[in-house]
Design a protein around this motif. Structure first.
Motif, PDB file in Angstrom:
ATOM      1  N   LEU A   1       0.827  -1.215   0.000  1.00  0.00           N
ATOM      2  CA  LEU A   1       0.000   0.000   0.000  1.00  0.00           C
ATOM      3  C   LEU A   1       0.856   1.257   0.000  1.00  0.00           C
ATOM      4  N   TRP A   2       1.952   1.252   0.723  1.00  0.00           N
ATOM      5  CA  TRP A   2       2.835   2.421   0.707  1.00  0.00           C
ATOM      6  C   TRP A   2       3.523   2.570  -0.641  1.00  0.00           C
ATOM      7  N   ARG A   3       3.842   1.460  -1.269  1.00  0.00           N
ATOM      8  CA  ARG A   3       4.456   1.519  -2.599  1.00  0.00           C
ATOM      9  C   ARG A   3       3.488   2.087  -3.637  1.00  0.00           C
ATOM     10  N   LEU A   4       2.213   1.748  -3.502  1.00  0.00           N
ATOM     11  CA  LEU A   4       1.196   2.239  -4.432  1.00  0.00           C
ATOM     12  C   LEU A   4       0.731   3.646  -4.106  1.00  0.00           C
ATOM     13  N   GLY A   5       1.189   4.218  -3.003  1.00  0.00           N
ATOM     14  CA  GLY A   5       0.830   5.593  -2.662  1.00  0.00           C
ATOM     15  C   GLY A   5      -0.498   5.741  -1.966  1.00  0.00           C
ATOM     16  N   ALA A   6      -0.965   4.719  -1.265  1.00  0.00           N
ATOM     17  CA  ALA A   6      -2.238   4.809  -0.558  1.00  0.00           C
ATOM     18  C   ALA A   6      -2.092   5.693   0.677  1.00  0.00           C
ATOM     19  N   ASN A   7      -3.204   6.349   1.075  1.00  0.00           N
ATOM     20  CA  ASN A   7      -3.158   7.190   2.268  1.00  0.00           C
ATOM     21  C   ASN A   7      -3.200   6.326   3.527  1.00  0.00           C
ATOM     22  N   TRP A   8      -3.037   6.981   4.653  1.00  0.00           N
ATOM     23  CA  TRP A   8      -2.927   6.250   5.910  1.00  0.00           C
ATOM     24  C   TRP A   8      -4.248   5.610   6.324  1.00  0.00           C
ATOM     25  N   THR A   9      -5.351   6.189   5.973  1.00  0.00           N
ATOM     26  CA  THR A   9      -6.641   5.614   6.375  1.00  0.00           C
ATOM     27  C   THR A   9      -6.842   4.241   5.752  1.00  0.00           C
ATOM     28  N   VAL A  10      -6.598   4.148   4.451  1.00  0.00           N
ATOM     29  CA  VAL A  10      -6.728   2.853   3.767  1.00  0.00           C
ATOM     30  C   VAL A  10      -5.685   1.869   4.271  1.00  0.00           C
ATOM     31  N   SER A  11      -4.474   2.351   4.486  1.00  0.00           N
ATOM     32  CA  SER A  11      -3.399   1.469   4.926  1.00  0.00           C
ATOM     33  C   SER A  11      -3.670   0.923   6.327  1.00  0.00           C
TER      34      SER A  11
END
Length: 294
Positions: free
Chosen positions: A181-191
């Motif tokens: 998720l961090w690699r794909l650029g997801a925000n903290w809420t989704v992560s």
């Protein structure tokens, strides 16, 4: 009486050498004059042989020149012999990623094995997912998956299947999910929500595996203890009611999600600070209050 008769003179036969018949075409060029002379120089018949030696020399990699379909020369052709071994080549990067994944897997397996042997696993539980996140952020999701699989196989050899499954359910899949998720650029809420769900499922799976190995229903014991605690609390408060099993299951699920959510939130804070100190802040998508604090 003998009368002499005149004898005609014999003609002398002329012996002529028999030469082979050959003809020279008018279009055939005549040989050079020195080939027709009787005395030929040795250097003319046998020219000197001068050997030449081409020594190999290491030069900078340059793009080769090749022709395309139209016959034009083009230098934008990838040559694996020249480009792969350079610091920016594909082979060099793949080798570096493989070496880093192997080192992370070996280090994580060793730390997890020693922490289990010394019964200090709870103190190092927050760092077991970090190598997978770093590999995913640096070299891609495939590198993080390789690190997780390599660590699990190493623990399978060192500690057996129980410790390997424990690491995989509680730390490995969580680290892979967070790194992806961090690699794909997801925000903290989704992560945080995704990692909390994965962590909760892993905790329940760990309980089920332990129940199978111990030949005891640990999940049933947990629900019975929750039911007894709620009954005691209701009795102390003067509420004469008995909680249902659906309520017990709801409370159990809420507690597991709350525990997993707090743990994942702390991991996000710790890993964001650590990766920022490593110089990977540009690859992170941090909230504004975290960026201001850092």
């Amino acid at each position: 009486m003998i009368i002499p008769v005149p004898v005609p003179p014999l003609k002398l036969l002329r012996l002529q050498p028999h030469l082979p018949y050959f003809s020279i075409s008018q279009t055939t060029p005549l040989p050079p004059p020195h080939f027709l002379s009787p005395s030929l120089h040795k250097s003319t018949l046998f020219p000197r042989f001068k050997p030449t030696f081409n020594f190999f020399r290491v030069s900078k990699p340059e793009a080769p020149i090749a022709t395309n379909e139209g016959g034009e020369y083009s230098s934008n052709v990838f040559s694996p012999e020249l480009e792969d071994l350079s610091p920016n080549g594909v082979v060099y990067k793949k080798t570096l990623a493989l070496v880093e994944c192997s080192m992370f897997a070996a280090l994580t397996g060793l730390v997890y094995f020693l922490s289990n042997s010394l019964s200090i696993e709870n103190y190092f539980g927050c760092v077991f997912s970090l190598p997978i996140v770093i590999s995913s952020m640096r070299w891609g999701i495939a590198a993080g998956r390789k690190t997780m699989v390599a660590t699990t196989m190493l623990l399978l050899v060192l500690s057996g299947p129980v410790k390997a499954l424990t690491y995989l359910l509680k730390h490995g899949i969580v680290g892979l999910t967070m790194g992806t998720l961090w690699r794909l650029g997801a925000n903290w809420t989704v992560s945080i929500l995704s990692c909390t769900t994965v962590r909760a499922i892993g905790a329940v799976g760990y309980v089920l595996i332990s129940s199978f190995l111990l030949r005891e229903n640990i999940l049933s014991l947990i629900t019975i203890n929750i039911h007894a605690s709620l009954t005691f609390m209701f009795t102390a408060l003067g509420v004469h009611t008995i909680p249902s099993m659906n309520m017990i299951y709801a409370i159990f699920t809420t507690l597991v999600l709350l525990n997993s959510g707090c743990f994942i939130f702390l991991l996000h804070l710790l890993y964001s600070v650590f990766l920022t100190k490593l110089g990977m802040k540009a690859s992170l998508r941090l909230p504004r209050w975290i960026e201001r604090a850092i």
